[in-house]
Design a protein around this motif. Structure first.
Motif, PDB file in Angstrom:
ATOM      1  N   TYR A  49       0.874  -1.060  -0.121  1.00 26.19           N
ATOM      2  CA  TYR A  49      -0.012  -0.047   0.111  1.00 26.19           C
ATOM      3  C   TYR A  49       0.944   1.145  -0.047  1.00 26.19           C
ATOM      4  N   LYS A  52       4.045   1.159   2.097  1.00 32.90           N
ATOM      5  CA  LYS A  52       3.788   0.248   3.325  1.00 32.90           C
ATOM      6  C   LYS A  52       3.743  -1.283   2.703  1.00 32.90           C
ATOM      7  N   ALA A  54       2.345  -4.850   2.727  1.00 34.70           N
ATOM      8  CA  ALA A  54       1.392  -5.722   3.232  1.00 34.70           C
ATOM      9  C   ALA A  54       1.622  -6.857   3.197  1.00 34.70           C
ATOM     10  N   SER A  74      -4.700  -9.473  13.984  1.00 33.49           N
ATOM     11  CA  SER A  74      -5.376  -8.204  13.002  1.00 33.49           C
ATOM     12  C   SER A  74      -4.104  -7.624  12.468  1.00 33.49           C
ATOM     13  N   GLY A  75      -4.582  -7.032  11.296  1.00 33.18           N
ATOM     14  CA  GLY A  75      -3.584  -6.442  10.475  1.00 33.18           C
ATOM     15  C   GLY A  75      -2.351  -7.455   9.913  1.00 33.18           C
ATOM     16  N   CYS A  76      -2.635  -8.697   9.795  1.00 33.12           N
ATOM     17  CA  CYS A  76      -1.280  -9.420   9.399  1.00 33.12           C
ATOM     18  C   CYS A  76      -1.556  -9.681   7.859  1.00 33.12           C
ATOM     19  N   GLY A  77      -2.630  -9.183   7.133  1.00 33.35           N
ATOM     20  CA  GLY A  77      -2.424  -9.112   5.779  1.00 33.35           C
ATOM     21  C   GLY A  77      -3.585 -10.473   5.334  1.00 33.35           C
ATOM     22  N   LYS A  78      -4.475 -10.747   6.029  1.00 33.72           N
ATOM     23  CA  LYS A  78      -5.303 -11.948   5.806  1.00 33.72           C
ATOM     24  C   LYS A  78      -6.322 -11.573   4.602  1.00 33.72           C
ATOM     25  N   SER A  79      -6.967 -10.374   5.219  1.00 31.82           N
ATOM     26  CA  SER A  79      -7.881  -9.799   4.110  1.00 31.82           C
ATOM     27  C   SER A  79      -7.388  -9.171   2.581  1.00 31.82           C
ATOM     28  N   THR A  80      -6.163  -8.711   2.645  1.00 29.20           N
ATOM     29  CA  THR A  80      -5.354  -8.231   1.772  1.00 29.20           C
ATOM     30  C   THR A  80      -4.940  -9.442   0.823  1.00 29.20           C
ATOM     31  N   ILE A  92      -8.007  -0.177  -4.952  1.00 26.64           N
ATOM     32  CA  ILE A  92      -7.659   0.567  -3.858  1.00 26.64           C
ATOM     33  C   ILE A  92      -6.457   1.433  -4.629  1.00 26.64           C
ATOM     34  N   GLN A 127     -15.838  -8.143   4.619  1.00 25.22           N
ATOM     35  CA  GLN A 127     -15.947  -8.216   6.150  1.00 25.22           C
ATOM     36  C   GLN A 127     -16.905  -7.421   6.924  1.00 25.22           C
ATOM     37  N   GLU A 209     -14.066 -13.053   7.211  1.00 23.66           N
ATOM     38  CA  GLU A 209     -14.817 -13.137   8.347  1.00 23.66           C
ATOM     39  C   GLU A 209     -16.294 -12.915   8.325  1.00 23.66           C
ATOM     40  N   HIS A 240     -11.483 -15.144  12.919  1.00 18.86           N
ATOM     41  CA  HIS A 240     -10.800 -14.935  13.987  1.00 18.86           C
ATOM     42  C   HIS A 240     -11.276 -16.040  15.011  1.00 18.86           C
TER      43      HIS A 240
END
Ligand code: ATP
Ligand code: MG
Lengths: 287, 432
Positions: A49, A52, A54, A74-80, A92, A127, A209, A240
């Motif tokens: 991103y 950054k 990801a 959270s924030g580890c890049g699963k959704s990405t 994006i 999500q 999720e 989760h």
């Protein structure tokens, strides 16, 4: 408690690695990330991103008719990662995805690929529930309509009813199909979104999720749906909930700070994790 | 326990101590708001009261009852005249004769002229129309109400004061005496002023109407709307949804914002050079006015539409794209309907500004004196604000009230236009 970063060998914080185009994974994934006959095969995926990082050089195969669960803090890049598979990251601004994603002998990450048929083939449940501000019926009917699946109104009605039934929402909404989808409760909205996705009849379903806003009963319905869909579809689900992962999936992948730490048989991951990070996460020492 | 936080039983004390100040701040803010709204309402009502009190009398007009004997000799036509002869007849002669019969004692030339001045020369057209519609009237006596001259009208409405010395008034003593006799005979009446709504401009206040300018404004607005709305939306959609973000799109964006702040007279000059000189389009035409106002309104519509498009939640786009809708389908079925209220708001603002615009239209000749009511976008015409400007600039007393009346018509036009847009917007508004 010991710092988690120190468990990641060599490079430390991944955010610093911004200057190179392809990044060698700083960590060697534990377990079988390659399959013999995969439905989708992701090779060396790097997602940025802006500056950054990801996802950092991730390789993972998704098998045919399997349910692959993705877990991780959270924030580890699963959704990405999930959004790479149907190219949603294209929308994006500033997001760049490199690497190969092979599906049916094609690299779906190449710019020549038309995203319209791809996304009809690889559906997604987001999500956060995001129904259209239109009637419940229109929400479900939109996909079949634009793809030209139906010719008559009756056929469309049938698809709408079937999809809502499979998503476990039919009983609750059958008398109010013309009310706005946004007037439903959060959990109902999420099931509506699931119905909307399966109405297009995709081959692969990405679920981010899907049950985070659902009560145990609705969750059970969705899990049953996943179990049933598995016969014909390939499903990737981010969750989760360890219990959910162990209930619905055959394989589980553990993500950490943009890297795939461990992947393997769900039973093995939960019973006998090989990596310290996985073990800490699963046993609740982290996350 | 963090060191920075106070002990539990103290916290509520601290909260209480600050409470008074916080509520007072809220009250102050509310009061300022109410005061601001009250002030604007006050000035608005001041404006309305002043316009209405000056202008309401323009909706009535003094009429004189004449018995006109339609003498073919005075008219200068034979017993069986054709239409052409009828159109060119001396109807002024008929009117003068009718006045002379009413006041047979007036003999001096100067007094006769003063007598003829009591009735508007617009009566001649009224007579002509009546006779041409029914030539059988020739030889009979026609009894009809005709508009009085604006000076008579002003006297009846009390705008010309009798107490003034004769030389300071526009009406002589003997003229006032005749008018008093007419009033006593019931031959003068104050009626609803239809001329104001059915005629174009005129040098004589009693014959001047607003219809020409109203129709001109309508045509101009139609041209402006039908060009600026689609072009503005298309430009906004392209810039917001499809254009790549790079130096060029930044450059275009900055320039659109600059254009929105350019004084309107500059657009008028641009229109003069491009549309009139270069493309040789007709002068004073609503088409050119509409084109110029389109240039002026476009930035407003583009900026508002882009803001509206940008405010549609990205989750809606994702939802549509996620099931395989093409960018165009996503836009048409989901994004645009949600953005439409905002787009319409921008359009209302732009159109309202265009409706009240005068300066650029002066540049392209819409300030000309035009009597005929335009029938299309190529006819020379003027618009309401320019008409107001022209009337406000005229010396005759009768134009003072007509100026205010024209302002009222402009305001009503504006209110109707905005109301339509608000209704349209309401029907598109949805929650998400
Ligand atoms: N649109 C974005 N712009 C910038 N950074 C982003 C964006 N989306 C995600 N990120 C960053 O990428 C990283 C991975 O985010 P991602 O959403 O994939 O996490 P996640 O594993 O799905 O977390 P969660 O379990 O909370 O949903 C995070 O550090 C996040 O801050
Ligand atoms: Mg996520």
């Amino acid at each position: 408690m010991m710092s988690l970063d120190s468990l990641l060998p060599e490079t430390g914080s991944i955010d610093n690695k911004t200057d190179h185009k392809t990044v060698a994974p700083s960590f060697k994934t534990v377990g079988e990330f390659k399959l013999k006959d995969p439905r989708i095969s992701c090779q060396n995926i790097v997602v940025r991103y802006g500056e950054k990082l990801a996802i950092n050089g991730l390789s993972l195969d998704i098998g045919r008719n399997e349910v692959l669960a993705m877990i991780g803090p959270s924030g580890c890049g699963k959704s990405t990662f999930l959004r790479c598979i149907n190219r949603m990251n294209d929308t994006i601004e500033g997001c760049r995805v490199t690497g190969k994603i092979m599906m049916d002998g094609q690299d779906i990450n190449s710019p020549e690929i038309d995203t319209v048929p791809l996304r009809a083939q690889v559906g997604m449940v987001f999500q956060k529930p995001n129904p259209f501000p239109k009637s419940i019926r229109e929400n479900v009917a939109f996909g079949p309509k634009i793809h030209g699946f139906v010719e008559t109104k009756a056929e469309l009605e049938e698809i709408v009813e079937n999809s809502l039934k499979r998503a476990g929402l039919w009983k609750e909404v059958k008398d109010r199909l013309d009310q706005p989808g946004t007037s439903l409760s959060g959990g109902q909205q999420q099931r509506l979104c699931i119905a909307r996705t399966i109405a297009v009849n995709p081959e692969v379903i990405l679920m981010d999720e899907p049950c985070s806003a659902l009560d145990p009963i609705a969750t059970a319905i969705i899990e049953e749906l996943i179990y049933e869909l598995k016969k014909d579809y390939t499903i990737c689900i981010v969750t989760h909930s360890m219990q959910q992962a162990s209930r619905v999936s055959q394989r589980t992948a553990y993500f950490h700070l943009g890297e795939l730490i461990e992947v393997g048989d769900t039973k093995q991951i939960f019973m006998n994790p090989k990596n310290r990070l996985t073990e800490d996460y699963i046993t609740g020492r982290f996350g | 326990m963090s060191a920075g936080l106070p002990r539990k039983k103290d916290t509520i004390e601290i909260v209480r101590r600050g409470l008074k100040k916080r509520h007072a701040a809220a009250r102050r803010f509310k009061f300022t708001g109410v005061a601001a709204v009250g002030m604007s309402l006050f000035f608005l009502s001041l404006l309305f009261v002043s316009i209405f009190s000056k202008g309401y009398s323009a909706f009535r007009q003094t009429y004189v009852h004449l018995d006109v004997s339609i003498d073919p000799e005075i008219l200068g036509v034979g017993a069986h005249p054709d239409m052409n002869a009828l159109a060119n007849g001396d109807y002024g002669g008929l009117r003068k004769a009718a006045l002379r019969t009413m006041f047979p004692e007036v003999k001096k030339r100067r007094e006769k002229r003063a007598l003829y001045q009591l009735v508007s020369s617009g009566a001649d057209y009224q007579l002509r129309d009546a006779v041409m519609a029914d030539p059988a009237l020739i030889g009979t006596t026609l009894s009809l109400w005709v508009p009085a001259d604006d000076d008579v009208d002003m006297l009846i409405k009390g705008h010309i004061r009798r107490e003034l010395p004769e030389d300071d008034r526009r009406l002589k003593d003997y003229q006032i005496a005749w008018i008093d006799r007419l009033v006593a005979a019931g031959r003068i009446e104050n009626r609803f002023n239809t001329i104001l709504f059915t005629a174009g401009d005129s040098r004589d206040p009693e014959q001047a109407g607003i219809l020409g300018a109203l129709v001109g404004s309508l045509f101009t607005m139609l041209v402006t709307l039908s060009l600026s709305f689609p072009i503005g939306i298309a430009a906004a959609i392209y810039l917001e949804e499809f254009a790549p973000r790079n130096r060029w799109s930044d450059f275009i964006e900055v320039n659109i914002n600059n254009l929105a702040a350019v004084p309107s007279i500059v657009f008028g000059l641009l229109g003069l050079v491009i549309f009139l000189t270069y493309f040789d389009l007709p002068r004073s035409a609503p088409l050119v006015g509409g084109l110029v106002l389109t240039l002026m309104t476009l930035p407003t519509i583009i900026i508002a539409s882009r803001a509206a498009l940008a405010s549609v939640p990205p989750s809606i786009r994702e939802a549509a794209l996620g099931i395989g809708a093409s960018p165009m389908q996503t836009l048409l079925f989901h994004v645009l309907p949600l953005a439409l209220p905002g787009v319409l708001t921008g359009t209302i603002i732009g159109m309202a500004r265009a409706l009240g615009e005068t300066a650029p239209l002066l540049m392209i000749g819409m300030v000309a004196f035009i009597v005929d009511i335009p029938t299309g976008i190529f006819d020379p015409s003027t618009v309401l604000p320019v008409q107001i400007y022209l009337w406000a600039d005229s010396p005759e007393r009768g134009f003072v009230e007509r100026t205010s009346a024209a302002i009222m018509v402009l305001l009503i036009f504006l209110i109707v236009m905005n109301a339509l847009a608000v209704i349209l917007r309401k029907s598109f508004e949805r929650r998400w």
